[in-house]
Motif scaffolding. Structure first.
Motif, PDB file in Angstrom:
ATOM      1  N   UNK A 133      14.341  -6.041  -9.530  1.00  0.00           N
ATOM      2  CA  UNK A 133      13.449  -5.408  -8.560  1.00  0.00           C
ATOM      3  C   UNK A 133      12.013  -5.885  -8.740  1.00  0.00           C
ATOM      4  N   UNK A 134      11.578  -6.018  -9.979  1.00  0.00           N
ATOM      5  CA  UNK A 134      10.211  -6.499 -10.234  1.00  0.00           C
ATOM      6  C   UNK A 134      10.066  -7.939  -9.745  1.00  0.00           C
ATOM      7  N   UNK A 135      11.074  -8.756  -9.996  1.00  0.00           N
ATOM      8  CA  UNK A 135      11.016 -10.152  -9.562  1.00  0.00           C
ATOM      9  C   UNK A 135      10.955 -10.267  -8.043  1.00  0.00           C
ATOM     10  N   UNK A 136      11.518  -9.273  -7.344  1.00  0.00           N
ATOM     11  CA  UNK A 136      11.556  -9.327  -5.882  1.00  0.00           C
ATOM     12  C   UNK A 136      10.319  -8.721  -5.231  1.00  0.00           C
ATOM     13  N   UNK A 137       9.395  -8.174  -6.008  1.00  0.00           N
ATOM     14  CA  UNK A 137       8.189  -7.600  -5.410  1.00  0.00           C
ATOM     15  C   UNK A 137       7.399  -8.683  -4.682  1.00  0.00           C
ATOM     16  N   UNK A 138       6.844  -8.370  -3.516  1.00  0.00           N
ATOM     17  CA  UNK A 138       6.094  -9.383  -2.776  1.00  0.00           C
ATOM     18  C   UNK A 138       4.902  -9.885  -3.599  1.00  0.00           C
ATOM     19  N   UNK A 139       4.637 -11.160  -3.504  1.00  0.00           N
ATOM     20  CA  UNK A 139       3.480 -11.714  -4.202  1.00  0.00           C
ATOM     21  C   UNK A 139       2.196 -11.244  -3.533  1.00  0.00           C
ATOM     22  N   UNK A 140       1.091 -11.356  -4.257  1.00  0.00           N
ATOM     23  CA  UNK A 140      -0.205 -10.948  -3.699  1.00  0.00           C
ATOM     24  C   UNK A 140      -0.512 -11.691  -2.402  1.00  0.00           C
ATOM     25  N   UNK A 141      -0.072 -12.931  -2.323  1.00  0.00           N
ATOM     26  CA  UNK A 141      -0.380 -13.746  -1.141  1.00  0.00           C
ATOM     27  C   UNK A 141       0.358 -13.245   0.096  1.00  0.00           C
ATOM     28  N   UNK A 142       1.510 -12.582  -0.127  1.00  0.00           N
ATOM     29  CA  UNK A 142       2.322 -12.135   1.006  1.00  0.00           C
ATOM     30  C   UNK A 142       1.981 -10.718   1.453  1.00  0.00           C
ATOM     31  N   UNK A 143       1.041 -10.083   0.756  1.00  0.00           N
ATOM     32  CA  UNK A 143       0.788  -8.661   0.985  1.00  0.00           C
ATOM     33  C   UNK A 143      -0.174  -8.450   2.150  1.00  0.00           C
ATOM     34  N   UNK A 144       0.168  -7.508   3.004  1.00  0.00           N
ATOM     35  CA  UNK A 144      -0.747  -7.017   4.038  1.00  0.00           C
ATOM     36  C   UNK A 144      -1.190  -5.629   3.588  1.00  0.00           C
ATOM     37  N   UNK A 145      -2.462  -5.461   3.212  1.00  0.00           N
ATOM     38  CA  UNK A 145      -2.891  -4.229   2.545  1.00  0.00           C
ATOM     39  C   UNK A 145      -2.557  -2.942   3.295  1.00  0.00           C
ATOM     40  N   UNK A 175       0.004  -2.451   5.405  1.00  0.00           N
ATOM     41  CA  UNK A 175       1.391  -2.386   5.833  1.00  0.00           C
ATOM     42  C   UNK A 175       2.173  -1.469   4.895  1.00  0.00           C
ATOM     43  N   UNK A 176       2.318  -0.196   5.304  1.00  0.00           N
ATOM     44  CA  UNK A 176       2.991   0.782   4.448  1.00  0.00           C
ATOM     45  C   UNK A 176       4.451   0.417   4.199  1.00  0.00           C
ATOM     46  N   UNK A 177       5.048  -0.368   5.097  1.00  0.00           N
ATOM     47  CA  UNK A 177       6.448  -0.752   4.904  1.00  0.00           C
ATOM     48  C   UNK A 177       6.634  -1.549   3.614  1.00  0.00           C
ATOM     49  N   UNK A 178       5.567  -2.221   3.160  1.00  0.00           N
ATOM     50  CA  UNK A 178       5.671  -3.010   1.932  1.00  0.00           C
ATOM     51  C   UNK A 178       5.605  -2.141   0.672  1.00  0.00           C
ATOM     52  N   UNK A 179       5.399  -0.835   0.837  1.00  0.00           N
ATOM     53  CA  UNK A 179       5.386   0.059  -0.329  1.00  0.00           C
ATOM     54  C   UNK A 179       6.793   0.307  -0.860  1.00  0.00           C
ATOM     55  N   UNK A 180       7.810   0.206   0.009  1.00  0.00           N
ATOM     56  CA  UNK A 180       9.168   0.607  -0.360  1.00  0.00           C
ATOM     57  C   UNK A 180       9.692  -0.104  -1.613  1.00  0.00           C
ATOM     58  N   UNK A 181       9.542  -1.438  -1.736  1.00  0.00           N
ATOM     59  CA  UNK A 181      10.041  -2.084  -2.961  1.00  0.00           C
ATOM     60  C   UNK A 181       9.357  -1.565  -4.230  1.00  0.00           C
ATOM     61  N   UNK A 182       8.106  -1.170  -4.107  1.00  0.00           N
ATOM     62  CA  UNK A 182       7.383  -0.635  -5.258  1.00  0.00           C
ATOM     63  C   UNK A 182       7.906   0.753  -5.620  1.00  0.00           C
ATOM     64  N   UNK A 234       1.238   7.868  -5.661  1.00  0.00           N
ATOM     65  CA  UNK A 234       0.277   8.912  -5.273  1.00  0.00           C
ATOM     66  C   UNK A 234      -0.701   8.411  -4.214  1.00  0.00           C
ATOM     67  N   UNK A 235      -1.226   7.195  -4.404  1.00  0.00           N
ATOM     68  CA  UNK A 235      -2.186   6.646  -3.447  1.00  0.00           C
ATOM     69  C   UNK A 235      -1.520   6.353  -2.110  1.00  0.00           C
ATOM     70  N   UNK A 236      -0.299   5.854  -2.148  1.00  0.00           N
ATOM     71  CA  UNK A 236       0.436   5.566  -0.916  1.00  0.00           C
ATOM     72  C   UNK A 236       0.662   6.839  -0.111  1.00  0.00           C
ATOM     73  N   UNK A 237       1.084   7.908  -0.790  1.00  0.00           N
ATOM     74  CA  UNK A 237       1.340   9.164  -0.089  1.00  0.00           C
ATOM     75  C   UNK A 237       0.033   9.802   0.397  1.00  0.00           C
ATOM     76  N   UNK A 238      -1.044   9.645  -0.372  1.00  0.00           N
ATOM     77  CA  UNK A 238      -2.340  10.179   0.055  1.00  0.00           C
ATOM     78  C   UNK A 238      -2.827   9.440   1.297  1.00  0.00           C
ATOM     79  N   UNK A 239      -2.652   8.129   1.325  1.00  0.00           N
ATOM     80  CA  UNK A 239      -3.052   7.349   2.502  1.00  0.00           C
ATOM     81  C   UNK A 239      -2.260   7.801   3.728  1.00  0.00           C
ATOM     82  N   UNK A 240      -0.964   8.054   3.549  1.00  0.00           N
ATOM     83  CA  UNK A 240      -0.137   8.510   4.667  1.00  0.00           C
ATOM     84  C   UNK A 240      -0.599   9.878   5.160  1.00  0.00           C
ATOM     85  N   UNK A 241      -1.019  10.751   4.232  1.00  0.00           N
ATOM     86  CA  UNK A 241      -1.502  12.074   4.627  1.00  0.00           C
ATOM     87  C   UNK A 241      -2.796  11.962   5.419  1.00  0.00           C
TER      88      UNK A 241
END
Length: 332
Positions: A217-229, A231-238, A275-282
């Motif tokens: 799972x850690x190996x499959x985490x998106x690289x920094x270059x692929x991240x859209x800050x 994009x909440x959908x990218x939180x799921x792998x984390x 925590x930060x992801x859920x706070x942003x969603x709130x």
């Protein structure tokens, strides 16, 4: 203590002789926490803190028992293990909601107070008082105060409902059945015949698989270059990685007698990420409240951006503290 046996003589023990004492210890902790919760749940302010601590301990022991039943199910009575694991997941999830809303509100209000200009909503600066920057600063200050009041109303209401749901759950026949099952577990663990095999043969394989799932799972985490800050959908792998890290930690406790210390900081970073992801969603959800003032919506937008930056920061801390090879941190 048997925990020393886990480390020094596990090769001489059966799987059941290692697994049963661990589960019994966690069951005893569950029952202690339940007793403390009942003692501290009187409707007085004095009991509130103790009840919160006891609820936290109940969640922790529930998660440990449930995670152990999941990882080492081959050494346990399969039907019993799956049923109890499901019920403990229901219980810990129900108890976690009230705490989550309280934590989220505290985090968001603290972040609002830290935003530039929010402490000086009517700041004036001589001849430059009407500059665009000052107007923006003043608008943010006014909007932040209203945003804080809105968040407090919404999240306090959600917390109150979660508290009522938790109390209802703890008084239900379903919960009493769970408590009875855990009380039985404290005295006798329903083991499968396979638990008579050596611990190294029965327990190390599942523990290694839990570790490998985490590494994958850690190996499959998106690289920094692929991240859209934003994009909440990218939180799921984390979030998935966080849960797998927890399962690995519990499995390590069973077979090694203690959590793996090198994973404490990465685990904390993943908690902050959640925590930060859920706070942003709130904050984003509050911004969709009908008929709010533009200044309030603006402050909530700034707050959402602030929490998404916290998400990114937590990912950075995780990557920096991850103790294994760089190849395990980002996908090729």
């Amino acid at each position: 203590m048997r925990r020393h046996d886990h480390q020094t003589t596990q090769a001489d023990l059966t799987a059941g002789a290692v697994l049963a004492p661990y589960l019994q210890e966690q069951a005893a902790e569950f029952l202690r926490s339940l007793r403390l919760h009942r003692e501290n749940s009187a409707p007085t302010d004095a009991g509130t803190h103790g009840a919160e601590e006891a609820a936290g301990a109940l969640r922790r022991s529930s998660r440990r028992i449930g995670g152990t039943l999941h990882t080492f199910r081959a050494a346990l009575d399969a039907t019993w293990a799956e049923q109890l694991r499901t019920e403990l997941a229901w219980l810990s999830g129900t108890l976690a909601r009230e705490h989550a809303y309280a934590t989220r509100l505290g985090r968001l209000l603290e972040a609002l107070h830290a935003l530039p200009g929010t402490s000086l909503p009517t700041a004036r600066n001589g001849a430059g008082a009407d500059s665009a920057a000052d107007k923006e600063r003043a608008a943010l200050g006014v909007g932040a105060a209203r945003a804080g009041a809105l968040l407090e109303r919404q999240l306090t209401l959600a917390r109150t409902r979660a508290h009522s749901a938790a109390l209802q759950a703890l008084g239900s026949s379903r919960f009493h059945a769970v408590a009875d099952a855990v009380a039985l577990l404290a005295s006798e663990v329903p083991l499968a015949p396979a638990a008579a095999a050596p611990a190294e043969e029965m327990l190390h394989g599942p523990a290694d698989r839990a570790e490998q799932q985490l590494l994958t799972a850690v190996a499959a985490l998106p690289s920094d270059r692929a991240v859209e800050p934003y994009n909440e959908a990218q939180d799921a792998p984390w979030h998935r990685t966080r849960l797998l890290l927890r399962l690995h930690r519990y499995a390590h406790e069973v077979v090694r007698g203690a959590p793996d210390p090198v994973l404490a900081e990465p685990g904390h970073a993943l908690d902050l990420h959640r925590d930060a992801s859920e706070a942003a969603a709130a904050a984003a959800s509050a911004a969709r409240t009908p008929r709010i003032a533009p200044a309030t919506a603006y402050a909530l937008g700034v707050l959402h951006a602030d929490q998404r930056h916290e998400v990114e920061a937590a990912r950075g801390v995780f990557r920096a503290s991850w103790p294994y090879t760089a190849a395990a941190v980002t996908a090729p």
